[in-house]
Enzyme design. Sequence first.
Site, PDB file in Angstrom:
ATOM      1  N   ASP A  34       0.791  -1.249  -0.186  1.00  0.00           N
ATOM      2  CA  ASP A  34       0.002   0.141   0.051  1.00  0.00           C
ATOM      3  C   ASP A  34       0.860   1.370   0.039  1.00  0.00           C
ATOM      4  OD1 ASP A  34      -2.300  -1.597   0.024  1.00  0.00           O
ATOM      5  OD2 ASP A  34      -2.520  -1.522   2.117  1.00  0.00           O
ATOM      6  N   TYR A  45       6.627  -9.957   6.779  1.00  0.00           N
ATOM      7  CA  TYR A  45       6.707  -8.330   6.867  1.00  0.00           C
ATOM      8  C   TYR A  45       7.087  -7.881   8.322  1.00  0.00           C
ATOM      9  CZ  TYR A  45       3.591  -7.007   2.807  1.00  0.00           C
ATOM     10  OH  TYR A  45       3.080  -7.170   1.730  1.00  0.00           O
TER      11      TYR A  45
END
Length: 289
Positions: free
Chosen positions: A54, A132
């Site tokens: 994003d 992540y």
Amino acid sequence: MRIRLDIAYDGTTFAGWAKQPELRTVQGEIEDALATILRRHGPVPDLVVAGRTDAGVHARGQVAHFDLTAEQAHALVQPRRGTGNKPKPPLPVEIYRRVSGILVTKPEIVLKDVTLAPDGFDARFSALWRRYEYRLADTLAGHDPSQRLRTTWHPNELDLDAMDAAAATLVGLHDFATYCKPRAGATTVRTLQDFRWRRDPDGVLIASLRADAFCHSMVRALVGACVAVGEGKLAGSRLVNLRIERARTSEFKVMQAHGLTLTEVGYPEDAELALRAAETRARRELPEE
């Protein structure tokens, strides 16, 4: 001919990975560079990526691929005029040299490696997992201004042990609808393979999450739920109940994007790449109870 790219980028000034009209994106910048080196040998190939990050999210271990026609591959390794009989460079070396030469004016993006992809490789569907990390500095860590673009600052001390214990309760194959921003027609079933918290030597809280895939905003929502636990605003046991309810909630906040970095993507052995891609394309479902 399929080409694999290993990429790192600072997502601060980008509107995410995926190209969008009138917006600056990582995919758009790299495809523009490919368009330049292939300007006489179109069409420009589309990039397929392992994880569509994003806006504001960073990457140290992003993976993408694109396909070249035989004509395009041949054109890229043709000796330039005046070079005589100088041997043709390997195709990945030439792509790396030319694309990096363009991206040097856009220092937020770096090509780490360019290779010929093995048979069956698909950057998105062949992946076994994505990892992540989220960086969060509470009052125990202090606030380092040099790390402000990749670390979220928190005004209070957080309970690391409570956050780590709560994170562990979410590991497994589940429907994470509570922790995902819904997309029409997309499943929210995922296998969260690992989720834990630690403090680095500077005291910064690091959340590490690994899953077969993540749905939209899932990592930042999971981190936000743990932060609510660390603040004492939410019981650790509540995170499982929220997951079971499969509904968006206001009991925790989705964290800011800039603390998040895609660190690594894992793939199987070459012989298993095609099978893994076929399995991943099948819609994920929960087993019947």
